[in-house]
Scaffold this motif. Structure first.
Motif, mmCIF file in Angstrom:
data_model
loop_
_atom_site.group_PDB
_atom_site.id
_atom_site.type_symbol
_atom_site.label_atom_id
_atom_site.label_comp_id
_atom_site.label_asym_id
_atom_site.label_seq_id
_atom_site.Cartn_x
_atom_site.Cartn_y
_atom_site.Cartn_z
ATOM 1 N N LYS A 1 7.579 -29.478 28.081
ATOM 2 C CA LYS A 1 8.492 -30.606 28.222
ATOM 3 C C LYS A 1 9.771 -30.304 27.444
ATOM 4 O O LYS A 1 9.751 -29.609 26.430
ATOM 5 C CB LYS A 1 7.842 -31.879 27.694
ATOM 6 C CG LYS A 1 6.680 -32.365 28.555
ATOM 7 C CD LYS A 1 6.077 -33.639 27.987
ATOM 8 C CE LYS A 1 4.921 -34.118 28.857
ATOM 9 N NZ LYS A 1 4.272 -35.336 28.302
ATOM 10 N N THR A 2 10.861 -30.848 27.946
ATOM 11 C CA THR A 2 12.170 -30.546 27.359
ATOM 12 C C THR A 2 12.229 -30.872 25.872
ATOM 13 O O THR A 2 12.785 -30.112 25.076
ATOM 14 C CB THR A 2 13.274 -31.324 28.104
ATOM 15 O OG1 THR A 2 13.231 -30.970 29.483
ATOM 16 C CG2 THR A 2 14.645 -30.994 27.534
ATOM 17 N N ASN A 3 11.629 -31.992 25.466
ATOM 18 C CA ASN A 3 11.716 -32.394 24.052
ATOM 19 C C ASN A 3 11.007 -31.392 23.131
ATOM 20 O O ASN A 3 11.451 -31.132 22.010
ATOM 21 C CB ASN A 3 11.154 -33.802 23.851
ATOM 22 C CG ASN A 3 9.655 -33.877 24.130
ATOM 23 O OD1 ASN A 3 9.172 -33.355 25.135
ATOM 24 N ND2 ASN A 3 8.921 -34.529 23.246
ATOM 25 N N VAL A 4 9.897 -30.802 23.598
ATOM 26 C CA VAL A 4 9.176 -29.814 22.796
ATOM 27 C C VAL A 4 9.994 -28.524 22.714
ATOM 28 O O VAL A 4 10.150 -27.938 21.637
ATOM 29 C CB VAL A 4 7.783 -29.517 23.401
ATOM 30 C CG1 VAL A 4 7.035 -28.493 22.548
ATOM 31 C CG2 VAL A 4 6.974 -30.794 23.521
ATOM 32 N N PHE A 5 10.535 -28.092 23.849
ATOM 33 C CA PHE A 5 11.354 -26.880 23.867
ATOM 34 C C PHE A 5 12.563 -27.031 22.945
ATOM 35 O O PHE A 5 12.931 -26.104 22.215
ATOM 36 C CB PHE A 5 11.812 -26.590 25.298
ATOM 37 C CG PHE A 5 12.727 -25.403 25.423
ATOM 38 C CD1 PHE A 5 12.241 -24.117 25.281
ATOM 39 C CD2 PHE A 5 14.089 -25.581 25.670
ATOM 40 C CE1 PHE A 5 13.083 -23.020 25.385
ATOM 41 C CE2 PHE A 5 14.935 -24.492 25.775
ATOM 42 C CZ PHE A 5 14.426 -23.209 25.632
ATOM 43 N N GLU A 6 13.166 -28.203 22.946
ATOM 44 C CA GLU A 6 14.369 -28.419 22.135
ATOM 45 C C GLU A 6 14.080 -28.378 20.641
ATOM 46 O O GLU A 6 14.968 -28.049 19.852
ATOM 47 C CB GLU A 6 15.040 -29.741 22.533
ATOM 48 C CG GLU A 6 15.740 -29.644 23.886
ATOM 49 C CD GLU A 6 16.361 -30.959 24.325
ATOM 50 O OE1 GLU A 6 16.083 -31.999 23.674
ATOM 51 O OE2 GLU A 6 17.117 -30.953 25.319
ATOM 52 N N ILE A 7 12.848 -28.703 20.249
ATOM 53 C CA ILE A 7 12.478 -28.552 18.836
ATOM 54 C C ILE A 7 12.539 -27.081 18.450
ATOM 55 O O ILE A 7 13.091 -26.701 17.418
ATOM 56 C CB ILE A 7 11.062 -29.122 18.563
ATOM 57 C CG1 ILE A 7 11.040 -30.637 18.763
ATOM 58 C CG2 ILE A 7 10.616 -28.781 17.133
ATOM 59 C CD1 ILE A 7 9.641 -31.251 18.684
ATOM 60 N N GLY A 8 11.968 -26.239 19.313
ATOM 61 C CA GLY A 8 12.004 -24.801 19.056
ATOM 62 C C GLY A 8 13.424 -24.274 19.019
ATOM 63 O O GLY A 8 13.771 -23.445 18.168
ATOM 64 N N GLU B 1 -1.363 -27.790 21.544
ATOM 65 C CA GLU B 1 -2.116 -27.506 22.780
ATOM 66 C C GLU B 1 -1.183 -27.200 23.939
ATOM 67 O O GLU B 1 -1.405 -26.258 24.704
ATOM 68 C CB GLU B 1 -3.013 -28.698 23.123
ATOM 69 C CG GLU B 1 -3.999 -28.373 24.245
ATOM 70 C CD GLU B 1 -5.011 -29.498 24.469
ATOM 71 O OE1 GLU B 1 -5.447 -29.657 25.619
ATOM 72 O OE2 GLU B 1 -5.346 -30.204 23.497
ATOM 73 N N SER B 2 -0.096 -27.987 24.095
ATOM 74 C CA SER B 2 0.823 -27.765 25.220
ATOM 75 C C SER B 2 1.555 -26.437 25.073
ATOM 76 O O SER B 2 1.807 -25.741 26.056
ATOM 77 C CB SER B 2 1.828 -28.916 25.326
ATOM 78 O OG SER B 2 2.656 -28.965 24.178
ATOM 79 N N VAL B 3 1.907 -26.058 23.825
ATOM 80 C CA VAL B 3 2.614 -24.787 23.611
ATOM 81 C C VAL B 3 1.718 -23.607 23.954
ATOM 82 O O VAL B 3 2.122 -22.668 24.648
ATOM 83 C CB VAL B 3 3.121 -24.679 22.152
ATOM 84 C CG1 VAL B 3 3.638 -23.269 21.876
ATOM 85 C CG2 VAL B 3 4.224 -25.699 21.896
ATOM 86 N N ALA C 1 11.504 -19.452 36.802
ATOM 87 C CA ALA C 1 11.517 -20.846 37.271
ATOM 88 C C ALA C 1 11.707 -21.802 36.097
ATOM 89 O O ALA C 1 12.468 -22.779 36.179
ATOM 90 C CB ALA C 1 10.224 -21.160 38.015
ATOM 91 N N ASP C 2 11.017 -21.528 34.998
ATOM 92 C CA ASP C 2 11.142 -22.385 33.814
ATOM 93 C C ASP C 2 12.545 -22.271 33.212
ATOM 94 O O ASP C 2 13.157 -23.276 32.837
ATOM 95 C CB ASP C 2 10.090 -21.981 32.781
ATOM 96 C CG ASP C 2 10.084 -22.895 31.570
ATOM 97 O OD1 ASP C 2 10.007 -24.128 31.758
ATOM 98 O OD2 ASP C 2 10.158 -22.381 30.438
ATOM 99 N N PHE C 3 13.053 -21.049 33.124
ATOM 100 C CA PHE C 3 14.401 -20.817 32.603
ATOM 101 C C PHE C 3 15.435 -21.528 33.479
ATOM 102 O O PHE C 3 16.362 -22.179 32.978
ATOM 103 C CB PHE C 3 14.662 -19.314 32.554
ATOM 104 C CG PHE C 3 16.041 -18.928 32.119
ATOM 105 C CD1 PHE C 3 16.592 -19.435 30.950
ATOM 106 C CD2 PHE C 3 16.796 -18.029 32.868
ATOM 107 C CE1 PHE C 3 17.865 -19.059 30.541
ATOM 108 C CE2 PHE C 3 18.063 -17.654 32.466
ATOM 109 C CZ PHE C 3 18.608 -18.172 31.300
ATOM 110 N N SER C 4 15.257 -21.434 34.797
ATOM 111 C CA SER C 4 16.150 -22.081 35.754
ATOM 112 C C SER C 4 16.178 -23.593 35.530
ATOM 113 O O SER C 4 17.238 -24.222 35.517
ATOM 114 C CB SER C 4 15.693 -21.769 37.186
ATOM 115 O OG SER C 4 16.317 -22.619 38.116
ATOM 116 N N SER C 5 15.005 -24.159 35.315
ATOM 117 C CA SER C 5 14.895 -25.602 35.113
ATOM 118 C C SER C 5 15.561 -26.041 33.807
ATOM 119 O O SER C 5 16.305 -27.020 33.782
ATOM 120 C CB SER C 5 13.417 -26.001 35.102
ATOM 121 O OG SER C 5 13.258 -27.339 34.696
ATOM 122 N N LYS C 6 15.325 -25.302 32.736
ATOM 123 C CA LYS C 6 15.823 -25.722 31.416
ATOM 124 C C LYS C 6 17.320 -25.480 31.244
ATOM 125 O O LYS C 6 17.973 -26.135 30.433
ATOM 126 C CB LYS C 6 15.041 -25.020 30.313
ATOM 127 C CG LYS C 6 13.609 -25.551 30.185
ATOM 128 C CD LYS C 6 12.878 -24.986 28.995
ATOM 129 C CE LYS C 6 11.579 -25.739 28.733
ATOM 130 N NZ LYS C 6 10.618 -25.690 29.835
#
Length: 734
Positions: A320-327, A310-312, A407-412
């Motif tokens: 969230k960082t943990n979800v992105f890091e799985i990818g 759902e979040s993706v 903005a998302d790229f900047s944050s991550k």
């Protein structure tokens, strides 16, 4: 009145453009008599009107035909007056007729295309809706392709990485060919849609269109066919223009009077080797990316990911960082392979170089953007593909603002937003993007107005980091010569570690007997023979024009290594004094020398030009450092299904020469390549019949049933499998 300096292609082009009849005929005949290959130069140097350019008018083409016809009449009169030899007129007639057929059939074909295109309703849709429909179509086709591959793997119980490359039944295209064709169509269509939309793009950027299904709309199907038709015509034209393909006339059947113009290259063997090189490169990249993969770890990561669907799907650009890091971890092998492959070419010096005017963005930053987008593309497609059905296309290719992505790229990646936005914009295809940079393989985010782009996971996943890097370096005026230095160092280091080869590590440069400086890239001794190697670092070719320029570099290398052979034979003492290895003879002859041009692309491996072998660095290193050939089935624990050796115990020069002519990895693919005619589709019964030569992969060379066929059994008097057209005993069987 003309003077000699007026008789140039440049002036001929000017007079043709102005429809100056007498001047055009006069200059044409003068240059034809003085120059060889006149009509091919007319095409290559763009002296004539481009038959596929929409700005070319019918009276432009008729004027060219009128000039050519007048030239024939004048030459005929000059024969009667004894001013020229009859052979000149015959040559003109033959070459002129060939030239006229080429441009006339292409012009007639494209005019038919343009007439149908002007009546197509799809061009009247708002630009954003056009792009959404097309992106949805591409993404949906990638889903169907994935499902077909999954079924193949399920049936066989393993996969090789070649499942999308093979052609089954009577199809002309593999799954990979079909998807690449769709991207080509999209690439071409984008230019047309940018042209027709003019300044209307910004007005619809925030409009939410309800029906963006690409199916069941006749105008989309028609524009797809018309765009593909145009691509095929451009394909034929580029092969005529840059690679001197020529036609032969055939008939559709014994009763037909309609000619079919079948185009093929001057050398079919080279075309077959080129096709084998492209397939081999794809397989090499796939296998290299999979080597570090733990399949059990991948399963665990996907299971972890499943709880975040759902979040993706709803918040892809604020995960969230943990979800992105799985990818990131799942896609990491592909990212790392792409980066390492590019890094090995350019080295440390390029990574931190600024590539924009303000000095804010480096090449390394672009790689961060590549990694970010590739990871998001995987995450989104993982879930959107599962829930996809043809009743709802809303979830396939989301529309999102560049500002939000930045903005998302900047944050991550912990960078300032201004720099982050610049990096993301490197991957955006704007209407204002220069034509030479309009390429969805480098810029997969298509701008649709009001700061919005369409995010298409499949297109994002097809990004090519080598291609991106090459485009950036060529546009940023950074000296790329270091790439050649790196390749030379890498090859010398690798070959020096072989126990079977003595490699010179000293610089060899001096003024030779011809008064010119000479420098030897690599001199080695193997099995009593001297090995001279010219090293060429090339960018991967993606078009016929690029193929032509790379081939010119290869042939330049051939000339260079032949000159070095001549100097070695005439002035051996100059070389002996400068090398740190001992040559087998103080006064070597031609038969004591093996000449090689070694490059870092696979397209030319197996070619022989002017007694010089062409091979890629990977294949050359393979012979001396790792002669073992393994075919592996990719499972939780990879299984070796076939093992053989290029040589056993110790290699010798005859084995090496056979290998240079046909490396094992190339031979395996060539065995399964089959010549196939590619017809240009007919738009009506009156359409010119055009077709061209190609090769398809009929069987998977790494399938279990094919894996053990590591050598090709062919009679010595049969035609050689490599496509040369000559007997095996006089070709690869020598």
């Amino acid at each position: 009145m003309f003077i000699i300096s007026d008789y140039t292609f440049r002036n001929l082009k000017m007079h043709l453009k102005k429809h100056n009849f007498k001047e055009s005929v006069s200059i044409m005949l003068y240059i034809f008599i003085e120059e060889n290959d006149f009509f091919n130069k007319l095409i290559y140097d763009e002296v004539i009107f481009d038959p596929l350019d929409f700005r070319t008018k019918e009276d432009d083409m008729e004027f060219i035909f009128k000039v050519v016809n007048a030239g024939s009449i004048i030459l005929e009169k000059q024969i009667d007056e004894g001013l020229i030899d009859k052979d000149i007129h015959n040559r003109f007639m033959f070459e002129a007729q060939n030239f006229v057929v080429k441009i006339k059939t292409l012009y007639e074909s494209i005019k038919e295309n343009q007439n149908l295109l002007s009546d197509n309703d799809f061009v009247n849709f708002p630009f954003k809706k056009q792009i959404q429909m097309w992106c949805n179509f591409i993404e949906s086709q990638s889903i169907y392709s994935d499902r077909e591959v999954e079924n193949k793997i399920k049936d066989s119980g393993y996969f090789t990485g070649m499942e999308t490359q093979t052609v089954e039944d009577d199809n002309h295209n593999s799954l990979k060919d079909n998807l690449e064709a769709l991207l080509e169509i999209f690439d071409t269509l984008l230019n047309f849609l940018h042209f027709t939309s003019h300044k209307k793009i910004e007005g619809y950027g925030n409009v939410d269109f309800k029906n963006i299904s690409p199916f069941y709309i006749p105008s989309i199907e028609q524009i797809s066919h018309l765009t593909n038709h145009k691509i095929l015509l451009e394909n034929v034209w580029d092969k005529i223009k840059f690679r001197k393909w020529d036609y032969k006339i055939y008939r559709e059947n014994d009763h037909s009077t309609t000619p079919v113009y079948y185009y093929s290259p001057p050398n079919l063997r080279n075309l077959k080797l080129e096709r084998a090189g492209i397939i081999r490169k794809s397989y090499h990249e796939h296998q290299s990316a999979l080597k570090p993969v733990s399949f059990s770890r991948m399963r665990t990561l996907r299971q972890e990911l499943d709880s975040h669907s759902e979040s993706v799907l709803n918040d892809l650009f604020s995960l969230k960082t943990n979800v992105f890091e799985i990818g990131v971890e799942i896609i990491e092998p592909k990212i790392q392979f792409s980066m390492q492959s590019t890094y090995s070419k350019i080295g440390d010096s390029f990574y931190q170089k600024n590539i924009d005017e303000d000095g804010d963005v480096s090449l390394e930053d672009i790689y961060f953007g590549f990694s970010y987008l590739l990871s998001l593309g995987y995450l989104y497609s993982h879930f959107s593909h599962e829930i996809f059905d043809e009743s709802n296309f809303k979830m396939l290719c989301p529309v999102v603002s560049i500002t939000r992505i930045a903005a998302d790229f900047s944050s991550k990646f912990s960078m300032n937003k201004r720099t982050a936005k610049k990096i993301i914009e490197y991957f955006v295809l704007f209407p204002s993007t220069p034509n030479r940079q309009k390429d969805v393989f480098s810029k997969p985010l298509v701008y649709v107005g009001n700061d919005n782009i369409v995010f298409t996971p499949y297109i994002v996943g097809q990004m090519n980091l080598d291609r991106i890097t090459e485009r950036i370096l060529s546009d940023s005026e950074i000296d790329e010569s270091i790439k050649g230095v790196n390749l030379e160092k890498e090859l010398i280091t690798a070959l020096s570690s072989s126990a079977h080869l003595k490699v010179n590590n000293s610089k060899v440069r001096f003024n030779a007997f011809d008064g010119k400086e000479v420098e030897y890239d690599l001199i080695a001794v193997f099995d009593g023979k001297i090995i001279l190697i010219e090293i060429k670092c090339l960018n991967t070719p993606y078009s016929d024009y690029e193929q032509k320029t790379r081939e010119e570099e290869i042939l330049k290398g051939v000339a260079q290594v032949n000159r070095r052979e001549e100097i070695l034979i005439k002035e051996p003492e100059e070389i002996i004094d400068r090398i740190n290895i001992e040559l087998p003879k103080e006064n070597p002859l031609k038969e004591d020398i093996v000449k090689i041009v070694c490059t870092d692309v696979f397209h030319y491996t197996g070619r022989i030009e002017d007694d010089v072998y062409i091979i890629d660095s990977s294949a050359l290193s393979k012979f001396f450092l790792n002669p073992k050939i393994e075919v592996t089935e990719m499972k939780d624990t990879p299984i070796i299904v076939d093992k053989s050796y290029i040589w056993e115990n110790n290699p010798d020069i005859s084995t090496f020469k056979r290998y240079l002519r046909m490396p094992t990895a190339v031979e395996r693919i060539l065995l399964n390549l089959e010549e196939r005619t590619r017809p240009v589709m007919l738009l009506s019964d009156d359409s010119p019949r055009l077709a061209f030569a190609d090769y398809i992969l009929k069987k998977n060379p790494y399938d279990r049933s094919e894996a053990k066929k590591t050598t090709i059994k062919v009679g010595r008097n049969e035609k050689c499998f490599c496509g040369s057209g000559v007997k095996y005993k006089k070709c690869c069987g020598r």
